[in-house]
Design a protein around this motif. Structure first.
Motif, PDB file in Angstrom:
ATOM      1  N   ALA A   1       0.814  -1.226   0.000  1.00 44.89           N
ATOM      2  CA  ALA A   1       0.000   0.000   0.000  1.00 44.89           C
ATOM      3  C   ALA A   1       0.840   1.265   0.000  1.00 44.89           C
ATOM      4  N   THR A   2       2.059   1.186   0.489  1.00 43.04           N
ATOM      5  CA  THR A   2       2.902   2.385   0.580  1.00 43.04           C
ATOM      6  C   THR A   2       3.770   2.601  -0.658  1.00 43.04           C
ATOM      7  N   ARG A   3       3.682   1.702  -1.636  1.00 40.16           N
ATOM      8  CA  ARG A   3       4.506   1.847  -2.840  1.00 40.16           C
ATOM      9  C   ARG A   3       4.261   3.211  -3.484  1.00 40.16           C
ATOM     10  N   GLY A   4       5.336   3.956  -3.687  1.00 38.57           N
ATOM     11  CA  GLY A   4       5.232   5.249  -4.337  1.00 38.57           C
ATOM     12  C   GLY A   4       4.843   6.393  -3.427  1.00 38.57           C
ATOM     13  N   LEU A   5       4.510   6.102  -2.182  1.00 36.98           N
ATOM     14  CA  LEU A   5       4.160   7.159  -1.238  1.00 36.98           C
ATOM     15  C   LEU A   5       5.408   7.562  -0.451  1.00 36.98           C
ATOM     16  N   PRO A   6       5.451   8.797   0.071  1.00 37.94           N
ATOM     17  CA  PRO A   6       6.666   9.283   0.728  1.00 37.94           C
ATOM     18  C   PRO A   6       6.902   8.742   2.141  1.00 37.94           C
ATOM     19  N   CYS A   7       5.925   8.066   2.719  1.00 35.51           N
ATOM     20  CA  CYS A   7       6.090   7.574   4.091  1.00 35.51           C
ATOM     21  C   CYS A   7       7.020   6.366   4.131  1.00 35.51           C
ATOM     22  N   LYS A   8       7.624   6.132   5.283  1.00 36.21           N
ATOM     23  CA  LYS A   8       8.448   4.957   5.517  1.00 36.21           C
ATOM     24  C   LYS A   8       7.550   3.811   5.997  1.00 36.21           C
ATOM     25  N   VAL A   9       8.013   2.587   5.789  1.00 31.82           N
ATOM     26  CA  VAL A   9       7.224   1.425   6.213  1.00 31.82           C
ATOM     27  C   VAL A   9       8.126   0.436   6.948  1.00 31.82           C
ATOM     28  N   ILE A  10       7.638  -0.020   8.093  1.00 29.25           N
ATOM     29  CA  ILE A  10       8.361  -0.989   8.916  1.00 29.25           C
ATOM     30  C   ILE A  10       7.506  -2.237   9.039  1.00 29.25           C
ATOM     31  N   ALA A  11       8.059  -3.382   8.669  1.00 27.61           N
ATOM     32  CA  ALA A  11       7.375  -4.668   8.823  1.00 27.61           C
ATOM     33  C   ALA A  11       7.761  -5.275  10.164  1.00 27.61           C
ATOM     34  N   THR A  12       6.839  -5.982  10.783  1.00 31.70           N
ATOM     35  CA  THR A  12       7.138  -6.610  12.069  1.00 31.70           C
ATOM     36  C   THR A  12       6.659  -8.052  12.084  1.00 31.70           C
ATOM     37  N   GLU A  13       7.382  -8.883  12.801  1.00 34.47           N
ATOM     38  CA  GLU A  13       6.963 -10.263  13.069  1.00 34.47           C
ATOM     39  C   GLU A  13       6.738 -10.405  14.565  1.00 34.47           C
ATOM     40  N   HIS A  14       5.641 -11.039  14.946  1.00 38.47           N
ATOM     41  CA  HIS A  14       5.325 -11.205  16.362  1.00 38.47           C
ATOM     42  C   HIS A  14       5.284 -12.661  16.788  1.00 38.47           C
ATOM     43  N   THR A  15       5.805 -13.519  15.942  1.00 35.34           N
ATOM     44  CA  THR A  15       6.064 -14.896  16.332  1.00 35.34           C
ATOM     45  C   THR A  15       7.303 -15.326  15.576  1.00 35.34           C
ATOM     46  N   HIS A  16       7.829 -16.493  15.887  1.00 33.51           N
ATOM     47  CA  HIS A  16       9.019 -16.975  15.189  1.00 33.51           C
ATOM     48  C   HIS A  16       8.572 -17.451  13.812  1.00 33.51           C
ATOM     49  N   PRO A  17       9.019 -16.818  12.711  1.00 37.23           N
ATOM     50  CA  PRO A  17       8.453 -17.066  11.386  1.00 37.23           C
ATOM     51  C   PRO A  17       8.307 -18.523  10.965  1.00 37.23           C
ATOM     52  N   PRO A  18       9.312 -19.402  11.173  1.00 38.22           N
ATOM     53  CA  PRO A  18       9.125 -20.776  10.698  1.00 38.22           C
ATOM     54  C   PRO A  18       8.039 -21.544  11.440  1.00 38.22           C
TER      55      PRO A  18
END
Length: 379
Positions: A106-123
């Motif tokens: 959703a933020t592609r091309g927009l000036p805001c920064k984006v931070i992804a987070t994981e809240h469990t151990h991915p595997p």
């Protein structure tokens, strides 16, 4: 700073609680904070500060097939993008995998920064092949990825080719807020009983069936103790049958969910975590910070970041081994001296995982993601 937090829903859960805690604290410190969810506000559980803007996309649905799912997620991205264009946040935080992927798109091309987070151990998180590929494709383009533990950080770097990953454990505050529903300990166990406490969703990954087996094997040698598992979930019928079959209804209790968990930490004499895996076990952290000795399986991932074996708690190396778990529990149940020693040192976690420390780590994360630079240019 204008912060937008995007999450699937604000129902009862660890990631949802962390979202509420951070949003409330950031607002209290002068930030402009918005919490946006895919699901409606009808399922909201954790209270938000009145100054936190709350928006629901009301776009939760069960898709009958792959094409319908693609269309539903396209609509979610479109709806979120409209919100972003209107509010113009400095930074967008995706909370958990799905929300993070959608936030990055959703933020592609927009000036805001984006931070992804994981809240469990991915595997350990069951994802479809499509979502696994989407995470691998999108996370590497996030301005920053936040994991809860070092183990998760290394996994993301290796499997998603993420180069900018930092570790921020979830924060907690003391005193722990008291919410509804209220479930008082005295209504469940007598004041003359000692309490072995476990807290969590009654689901397979929490390993409560192993805990019940372990406690059942030592029940005759710890006659002053009862096991109480506070929580609710789909495994209730199976766990209750296990208790009934062992004829331990008077010694093992499943009282349900409690919003006043602080009262249970105050009442407990020993805490146990029997999970097969974790993201970051907040209940374990809170219990220890409240001054309770703890025993935990050394599962992936989290307990080893909290417990220093023999110093402030006990780690059981073989996850799922009920004999080893029973031995560790019995060791502390029968030794008031050792239990008190570990409990005293466990209380030191109040500083290690405090809200102030988490806020400081997030401040560093915003700088690493370039949020300050974005604000200077007027995004």
């Amino acid at each position: 700073m204008k912060i937008l937090m995007f999450i699937y829903c604000m129902h009862c859960g660890g990631a949802e609680r962390t979202t509420a805690s951070l949003a409330n604290e950031w607002v209290a410190r002068g930030a402009d904070v918005t919490v946006v969810s895919i699901e409606s506000t009808d399922v909201d559980f954790y209270p938000l500060h009145p100054a936190v803007r709350r928006i629901a996309l009301n776009a939760a649905s069960v898709s009958p097939g792959a094409l319908a799912a693609l269309g539903a997620n396209f609509e979610r991205v479109r709806a979120l993008r409209e919100v972003l264009r209107e509010l113009k946040p400095d930074v967008v935080l995706g909370i958990m995998t799905v929300a993070s992927v959608l936030a990055i798109l959703a933020t592609r091309g927009l000036p805001c920064k984006v931070i992804a987070t994981e809240h469990t151990h991915p595997p350990m998180l069951p994802l479809s092949r499509t979502w696994q590929q989407l995470r691998r494709w999108t996370f590497r383009s996030a301005d920053l990825v936040v994991a809860l533990t070092g183990d998760s950080k290394h996994w993301l770097e290796k499997n998603c080719e993420c180069t900018d990953v930092c570790v921020i454990p979830p924060p907690f505050t003391l005193p722990i807020p008291r919410l509804e529903p209220t479930l008082m300990p005295d209504a469940v166990v007598g004041r003359d009983r000692r309490v072995l406490l476990a807290v969590g969703r009654l689901s397979e990954e929490k390993g409560f069936h192993n805990l019940i087996d372990a406690f059942s094997s030592i029940v005759s040698t710890v006659s002053a103790w009862d096991l109480v598992i506070v929580g609710e979930g789909d495994e209730r019928p199976a766990l209750q049958k296990q208790i009934d079959d062992a004829d331990l209804r008077d010694r093992i209790h499943l009282p349900g969910r409690a919003g006043n968990i602080a009262d249970w930490y105050e009442r407990a004499d020993l805490y146990v975590l029997s999970s097969r895996f974790e993201g970051f076990p907040m209940a374990l952290t809170e219990a220890m910070a409240s001054g309770i000795a703890a025993v935990s399986y050394d599962c992936d991932c989290g307990p080893r970041d909290i417990i220093r074996h023999g110093e402030n708690g006990l780690l059981v190396k073989e996850v799922g081994d009920t004999r080893m778990l029973a031995e560790a529990l019995q060791r502390l149940m029968l030794s008031d001296v050792e239990r008190l020693r570990l409990a005293t040192r466990a209380a030191g976690l109040r500083e290690s995982f405090s809200l102030d420390k988490a806020i400081s780590l997030w401040r560093d994360a915003f700088v690493a993601a370039g949020v300050e630079e974005t604000r200077r240019v007027g995004a």
